[in-house]
Scaffold this motif. Structure first.
Motif, PDB file in Angstrom:
ATOM      1  N   GLY A 115       0.781  -1.228   0.000  1.00 55.45           N
ATOM      2  CA  GLY A 115       0.000   0.000   0.000  1.00 55.45           C
ATOM      3  C   GLY A 115       0.814   1.279   0.000  1.00 55.45           C
ATOM      4  N   ILE A 116       2.124   1.166   0.086  1.00 56.50           N
ATOM      5  CA  ILE A 116       2.982   2.355   0.075  1.00 56.50           C
ATOM      6  C   ILE A 116       3.356   2.718  -1.357  1.00 56.50           C
ATOM      7  CG2 ILE A 116       5.277   3.236   0.715  1.00 56.50           C
ATOM      8  CD1 ILE A 116       5.034   1.638   3.297  1.00 56.50           C
ATOM      9  N   ALA A 117       3.303   3.996  -1.675  1.00 55.37           N
ATOM     10  CA  ALA A 117       3.755   4.481  -2.987  1.00 55.37           C
ATOM     11  C   ALA A 117       5.280   4.430  -2.991  1.00 55.37           C
ATOM     12  CB  ALA A 117       3.251   5.899  -3.238  1.00 55.37           C
ATOM     13  N   LEU A 118       5.824   3.362  -3.546  1.00 53.75           N
ATOM     14  CA  LEU A 118       7.262   3.115  -3.474  1.00 53.75           C
ATOM     15  C   LEU A 118       8.039   4.013  -4.428  1.00 53.75           C
ATOM     16  CD1 LEU A 118       7.035  -0.776  -3.373  1.00 53.75           C
ATOM     17  CD2 LEU A 118       7.554   0.727  -1.442  1.00 53.75           C
ATOM     18  N   ILE A 119       9.248   4.343  -4.035  1.00 55.33           N
ATOM     19  CA  ILE A 119      10.128   5.180  -4.843  1.00 55.33           C
ATOM     20  C   ILE A 119      11.113   4.282  -5.582  1.00 55.33           C
ATOM     21  CG2 ILE A 119      11.908   6.964  -4.778  1.00 55.33           C
ATOM     22  CD1 ILE A 119      10.545   8.060  -2.246  1.00 55.33           C
ATOM     23  N   ARG A 120      11.194   4.474  -6.884  1.00 55.30           N
ATOM     24  CA  ARG A 120      12.122   3.707  -7.714  1.00 55.30           C
ATOM     25  C   ARG A 120      13.259   4.587  -8.220  1.00 55.30           C
ATOM     26  NH1 ARG A 120      11.193  -1.303  -9.758  1.00 55.30           N
ATOM     27  NH2 ARG A 120       9.170  -2.255  -9.352  1.00 55.30           N
ATOM     28  N   ASP A 121      14.410   3.959  -8.411  1.00 57.64           N
ATOM     29  CA  ASP A 121      15.522   4.625  -9.056  1.00 57.64           C
ATOM     30  C   ASP A 121      15.184   4.789 -10.537  1.00 57.64           C
ATOM     31  OD1 ASP A 121      17.961   5.790  -9.407  1.00 57.64           O
ATOM     32  OD2 ASP A 121      19.114   3.930  -9.351  1.00 57.64           O
ATOM     33  N   GLU A 122      15.960   5.594 -11.227  1.00 60.17           N
ATOM     34  CA  GLU A 122      15.729   5.802 -12.655  1.00 60.17           C
ATOM     35  C   GLU A 122      15.952   4.511 -13.443  1.00 60.17           C
ATOM     36  OE1 GLU A 122      18.242   8.903 -14.041  1.00 60.17           O
ATOM     37  OE2 GLU A 122      17.310  10.462 -12.795  1.00 60.17           O
ATOM     38  N   ASP A 123      15.147   4.322 -14.504  1.00 58.39           N
ATOM     39  CA  ASP A 123      15.354   3.200 -15.415  1.00 58.39           C
ATOM     40  C   ASP A 123      16.622   3.433 -16.236  1.00 58.39           C
ATOM     41  OD1 ASP A 123      12.952   2.263 -14.481  1.00 58.39           O
ATOM     42  OD2 ASP A 123      11.801   2.854 -16.237  1.00 58.39           O
ATOM     43  N   HIS A 124      17.241   2.338 -16.665  1.00 62.64           N
ATOM     44  CA  HIS A 124      18.448   2.437 -17.483  1.00 62.64           C
ATOM     45  C   HIS A 124      18.267   1.648 -18.776  1.00 62.64           C
ATOM     46  CE1 HIS A 124      20.893   4.369 -14.330  1.00 62.64           C
ATOM     47  NE2 HIS A 124      20.210   3.610 -13.497  1.00 62.64           N
ATOM     48  N   VAL A 125      18.543   2.298 -19.893  1.00 59.47           N
ATOM     49  CA  VAL A 125      18.401   1.667 -21.207  1.00 59.47           C
ATOM     50  C   VAL A 125      19.696   0.960 -21.573  1.00 59.47           C
ATOM     51  CG1 VAL A 125      17.948   2.041 -23.658  1.00 59.47           C
ATOM     52  CG2 VAL A 125      16.761   3.434 -21.940  1.00 59.47           C
ATOM     53  N   HIS A 126      19.583  -0.325 -21.944  1.00 52.78           N
ATOM     54  CA  HIS A 126      20.732  -1.115 -22.387  1.00 52.78           C
ATOM     55  C   HIS A 126      20.384  -1.724 -23.741  1.00 52.78           C
ATOM     56  CE1 HIS A 126      23.197  -1.079 -18.668  1.00 52.78           C
ATOM     57  NE2 HIS A 126      22.028  -0.871 -18.101  1.00 52.78           N
ATOM     58  N   GLY A 127      20.861  -1.087 -24.808  1.00 48.04           N
ATOM     59  CA  GLY A 127      20.562  -1.599 -26.147  1.00 48.04           C
ATOM     60  C   GLY A 127      19.082  -1.540 -26.446  1.00 48.04           C
ATOM     61  N   ASP A 128      18.494  -2.723 -26.683  1.00 50.28           N
ATOM     62  CA  ASP A 128      17.079  -2.775 -27.054  1.00 50.28           C
ATOM     63  C   ASP A 128      16.173  -3.084 -25.862  1.00 50.28           C
ATOM     64  OD1 ASP A 128      17.876  -5.334 -26.598  1.00 50.28           O
ATOM     65  OD2 ASP A 128      17.000  -6.200 -28.411  1.00 50.28           O
ATOM     66  N   HIS A 129      16.698  -3.007 -24.628  1.00 46.88           N
ATOM     67  CA  HIS A 129      15.853  -3.308 -23.480  1.00 46.88           C
ATOM     68  C   HIS A 129      16.128  -2.318 -22.343  1.00 46.88           C
ATOM     69  CE1 HIS A 129      19.627  -5.418 -22.672  1.00 46.88           C
ATOM     70  NE2 HIS A 129      19.315  -5.354 -21.393  1.00 46.88           N
ATOM     71  N   ILE A 130      15.227  -2.322 -21.371  1.00 44.08           N
ATOM     72  CA  ILE A 130      15.308  -1.386 -20.255  1.00 44.08           C
ATOM     73  C   ILE A 130      15.386  -2.146 -18.939  1.00 44.08           C
ATOM     74  CG2 ILE A 130      14.096   0.437 -18.992  1.00 44.08           C
ATOM     75  CD1 ILE A 130      12.793   1.253 -21.606  1.00 44.08           C
ATOM     76  N   HIS A 131      16.342  -1.747 -18.098  1.00 45.34           N
ATOM     77  CA  HIS A 131      16.411  -2.275 -16.742  1.00 45.34           C
ATOM     78  C   HIS A 131      15.646  -1.329 -15.819  1.00 45.34           C
ATOM     79  CE1 HIS A 131      19.136  -5.590 -17.394  1.00 45.34           C
ATOM     80  NE2 HIS A 131      19.959  -4.811 -18.057  1.00 45.34           N
ATOM     81  N   LYS A 132      14.617  -1.864 -15.163  1.00 49.48           N
ATOM     82  CA  LYS A 132      13.845  -1.044 -14.249  1.00 49.48           C
ATOM     83  C   LYS A 132      14.698  -0.632 -13.048  1.00 49.48           C
ATOM     84  CE  LYS A 132      10.033  -0.280 -14.512  1.00 49.48           C
ATOM     85  NZ  LYS A 132       9.353   0.875 -15.165  1.00 49.48           N
ATOM     86  N   GLY A 133      14.492   0.585 -12.607  1.00 53.74           N
ATOM     87  CA  GLY A 133      15.229   1.069 -11.451  1.00 53.74           C
ATOM     88  C   GLY A 133      14.841   0.315 -10.192  1.00 53.74           C
ATOM     89  N   GLY A 134      15.791   0.152  -9.299  1.00 57.39           N
ATOM     90  CA  GLY A 134      15.524  -0.557  -8.050  1.00 57.39           C
ATOM     91  C   GLY A 134      14.636   0.245  -7.111  1.00 57.39           C
ATOM     92  N   ILE A 135      13.956  -0.455  -6.230  1.00 59.12           N
ATOM     93  CA  ILE A 135      13.067   0.191  -5.260  1.00 59.12           C
ATOM     94  C   ILE A 135      13.871   0.641  -4.045  1.00 59.12           C
ATOM     95  CG2 ILE A 135      11.149  -0.201  -3.658  1.00 59.12           C
ATOM     96  CD1 ILE A 135       9.999  -2.165  -5.705  1.00 59.12           C
ATOM     97  N   ASP A 136      13.670   1.887  -3.639  1.00 56.87           N
ATOM     98  CA  ASP A 136      14.278   2.359  -2.402  1.00 56.87           C
ATOM     99  C   ASP A 136      13.541   1.701  -1.234  1.00 56.87           C
ATOM    100  OD1 ASP A 136      14.668   4.062   0.007  1.00 56.87           O
ATOM    101  OD2 ASP A 136      15.880   5.251  -1.377  1.00 56.87           O
TER     102      ASP A 136
END
Length: 294
Positions: A115-136
């Motif tokens: 139920g908490i609005a979690l804070i994520r780090d910025e996403d990172h683009v690697h070639g043709d895919h995206i790594h989602k940012g980690g949750i604080d």
């Protein structure tokens, strides 16, 4: 800030210990312990249940929630627990929860970050895919989000101890009023600050900063020790932005903070987000922020 668990060297040994505990007991054990990940959760459990129910804390004082590996005695205590309350997204839980659940299928595991609005780090683009940012993961460091952790803890304990439900709910109402008052105090006090920015070695107050209009600036850079270039930038920016202090947690090396402190002629202030006495620590933090930012 990203949180990745390290390779845990003794994982096989710990797994063997868990297996032996689970399969080699000669008689049933009365499971009335509660296990939690961090010390501030112990504070919540004891406020709701009193101190008659043993609380097994998986990450001891001074250890890092991102990298800690449990001891055999902690695993044994966990195997004797009726309930395990996760704080949500720390590295320890990412590394161990699945393994613990597989070997202790009767253990009830509840996530208190629901139920908490979690804070994520910025996403990172690697070639043709995206790594989602980690949750604080530091949801317990803001009174506003801690009220949700309290609600989730109350519900989990009420299910695990139905005969104590009335006591748990009554104690939860009292604690909620206290945290709500603290939330209002933080809001009013932080709203009066002339400067909303502060340095901190490890960015543990992301939710606090979001909830009360502050800006924490991390000495750590992308989860790693700061480079000389990053330290220089912090020093230059600190002069320009009139930074008044650096907050440092006790479990982290202070040497890089000392360099910045010396260059800017500002104090290093110790904070302890993992303090067992959560309420006292949060009041101390507010006092330190007030002296620094007002």
């Amino acid at each position: 800030m990203k949180y990745y668990s390290r390779t845990i060297v003794n994982a096989a040994v710990i797994t063997l210990i868990i297996f032996c505990i689970a399969s080699c007991q000669s008689k049933p054990i009365s499971k009335n312990n509660i296990s939690v990940s961090i010390l501030p959760q112990k504070y919540l459990v004891e406020q709701l249940l009193g101190d008659s129910t043993p609380v097994n804390v998986m990450i001891p004082k001074g250890a890092s929630p991102a990298t800690y590996s449990p001891s055999p005695s902690q695993i044994k205590n966990l195997s004797q627990s009726l309930l395990y309350l996760k704080i949500g997204h720390i590295g320890f839980e990412q590394a161990w929860t699945k393994r613990i659940a597989e070997i202790n299928p009767d253990l009830k595991i509840e996530d208190t970050s629901k139920g908490i609005a979690l804070i994520r780090d910025e996403d990172h683009v690697h070639g043709d895919h995206i790594h989602k940012g980690g949750i604080d993961p530091h949801i317990w460091t803001s009174p506003k989000t801690m009220m949700i952790v309290l609600k989730n803890t109350e519900e989990a304990l009420s299910k695990a101890f139905p005969h104590k439900k009335e006591l748990i709910i009554s104690n939860s109402k009292k604690l909620k009023r206290q945290i709500s008052d603290l939330d209002n105090t933080f809001f009013q006090t932080c709203d009066s600050f002339k400067n909303s920015k502060f340095y901190i070695f490890h960015p543990a107050y992301t939710y606090l900063a979001r909830d009360y209009g502050l800006e924490q600036i991390s000495v750590e850079h992308k989860g790693k020790e700061p480079s000389a270039q990053w330290i220089k930038k912090l020093i230059d920016d600190g002069r320009e932005q009139n930074i008044k202090a650096i907050f440092v947690q006790e479990e982290f090396d202070k040497r890089n903070a000392e360099v910045i402190s010396s260059e800017l002629n500002i104090p290093i202030i110790q904070v302890n987000p993992l303090s067992e006495d959560w309420f006292v620590e949060m009041n101390h933090l507010l006092s330190k922020l007030e002296k620094t930012l007002r």
